[in-house]
Design a protein around this motif. Sequence first.
Motif, PDB file in Angstrom:
ATOM      1  N   MET A 107     -56.555  59.152 -51.686  1.00 39.97           N
ATOM      2  CA  MET A 107     -57.378  60.329 -51.522  1.00 39.97           C
ATOM      3  C   MET A 107     -58.577  59.954 -50.635  1.00 39.97           C
ATOM      4  O   MET A 107     -59.246  58.970 -50.907  1.00 39.97           O
ATOM      5  CB  MET A 107     -57.848  60.813 -52.906  1.00 39.97           C
ATOM      6  CG  MET A 107     -58.758  62.004 -52.868  1.00 39.97           C
ATOM      7  SD  MET A 107     -59.360  62.597 -54.503  1.00 39.97           S
ATOM      8  CE  MET A 107     -57.886  62.948 -55.382  1.00 39.97           C
ATOM      9  N   PRO A 108     -58.855  60.756 -49.609  1.00 39.46           N
ATOM     10  CA  PRO A 108     -60.015  60.484 -48.751  1.00 39.46           C
ATOM     11  C   PRO A 108     -61.326  60.511 -49.553  1.00 39.46           C
ATOM     12  O   PRO A 108     -61.432  61.191 -50.575  1.00 39.46           O
ATOM     13  CB  PRO A 108     -59.984  61.624 -47.732  1.00 39.46           C
ATOM     14  CG  PRO A 108     -58.566  62.098 -47.731  1.00 39.46           C
ATOM     15  CD  PRO A 108     -58.066  61.877 -49.131  1.00 39.46           C
ATOM     16  N   GLU A 109     -62.309  59.783 -49.060  1.00 38.02           N
ATOM     17  CA  GLU A 109     -63.579  59.629 -49.770  1.00 38.02           C
ATOM     18  C   GLU A 109     -64.248  60.976 -50.062  1.00 38.02           C
ATOM     19  O   GLU A 109     -64.770  61.182 -51.158  1.00 38.02           O
ATOM     20  CB  GLU A 109     -64.509  58.741 -48.952  1.00 38.02           C
ATOM     21  CG  GLU A 109     -65.783  58.394 -49.674  1.00 38.02           C
ATOM     22  CD  GLU A 109     -66.624  57.402 -48.920  1.00 38.02           C
ATOM     23  OE1 GLU A 109     -67.844  57.529 -48.998  1.00 38.02           O
ATOM     24  OE2 GLU A 109     -66.068  56.510 -48.267  1.00 38.02           O
ATOM     25  N   GLU A 110     -64.244  61.890 -49.093  1.00 37.80           N
ATOM     26  CA  GLU A 110     -64.883  63.199 -49.298  1.00 37.80           C
ATOM     27  C   GLU A 110     -64.194  63.976 -50.420  1.00 37.80           C
ATOM     28  O   GLU A 110     -64.854  64.593 -51.252  1.00 37.80           O
ATOM     29  CB  GLU A 110     -64.869  64.007 -48.007  1.00 37.80           C
ATOM     30  CG  GLU A 110     -65.600  65.338 -48.140  1.00 37.80           C
ATOM     31  CD  GLU A 110     -65.666  66.100 -46.838  1.00 37.80           C
ATOM     32  OE1 GLU A 110     -65.484  67.323 -46.889  1.00 37.80           O
ATOM     33  OE2 GLU A 110     -65.888  65.483 -45.778  1.00 37.80           O
ATOM     34  N   GLU A 111     -62.868  63.935 -50.459  1.00 36.80           N
ATOM     35  CA  GLU A 111     -62.126  64.622 -51.513  1.00 36.80           C
ATOM     36  C   GLU A 111     -62.391  63.981 -52.877  1.00 36.80           C
ATOM     37  O   GLU A 111     -62.508  64.683 -53.885  1.00 36.80           O
ATOM     38  CB  GLU A 111     -60.632  64.609 -51.220  1.00 36.80           C
ATOM     39  CG  GLU A 111     -60.225  65.528 -50.104  1.00 36.80           C
ATOM     40  CD  GLU A 111     -58.739  65.482 -49.832  1.00 36.80           C
ATOM     41  OE1 GLU A 111     -57.953  65.217 -50.768  1.00 36.80           O
ATOM     42  OE2 GLU A 111     -58.362  65.711 -48.670  1.00 36.80           O
ATOM     43  N   ARG A 112     -62.491  62.669 -52.897  1.00 36.56           N
ATOM     44  CA  ARG A 112     -62.774  61.957 -54.150  1.00 36.56           C
ATOM     45  C   ARG A 112     -64.164  62.323 -54.660  1.00 36.56           C
ATOM     46  O   ARG A 112     -64.356  62.574 -55.847  1.00 36.56           O
ATOM     47  CB  ARG A 112     -62.662  60.448 -53.936  1.00 36.56           C
ATOM     48  CG  ARG A 112     -62.758  59.636 -55.202  1.00 36.56           C
ATOM     49  CD  ARG A 112     -62.466  58.172 -54.929  1.00 36.56           C
ATOM     50  NE  ARG A 112     -63.522  57.538 -54.181  1.00 36.56           N
ATOM     51  CZ  ARG A 112     -64.449  56.747 -54.729  1.00 36.56           C
ATOM     52  NH1 ARG A 112     -64.418  56.484 -56.012  1.00 36.56           N
ATOM     53  NH2 ARG A 112     -65.378  56.203 -53.992  1.00 36.56           N
ATOM     54  N   SER A 161     -70.571  66.492 -51.822  1.00 37.25           N
ATOM     55  CA  SER A 161     -69.412  65.783 -51.286  1.00 37.25           C
ATOM     56  C   SER A 161     -69.427  65.766 -49.777  1.00 37.25           C
ATOM     57  O   SER A 161     -68.782  65.017 -49.137  1.00 37.25           O
ATOM     58  CB  SER A 161     -68.127  66.401 -51.798  1.00 37.25           C
ATOM     59  OG  SER A 161     -67.992  67.738 -51.380  1.00 37.25           O
TER      60      SER A 161
END
Length: 69
Positions: A1-6, A69
């Motif tokens: 999962m990309p950092e922004e989504e996490r 986020s």
Amino acid sequence: MPEEERAYAAAAATARTLLGTEVMAEVPLMSAGLDSIAATEFTRILGEAVGVALPSTLLFDYPTIRSIS
């Protein structure tokens, strides 16, 4: 999962835990019911979830889940 989504998922989960309900991404968390004590708890829980020390002013600087986020 990309950092922004996490980060988004962690912020949304933390808000849901503290408020007991979903909060839309663009709704200020303080308007959704978080008070200053809950804001401090939000910052602590979110910081632990993402493994980063977050500033105590997080929700004043970034008032929505989307802006965090």
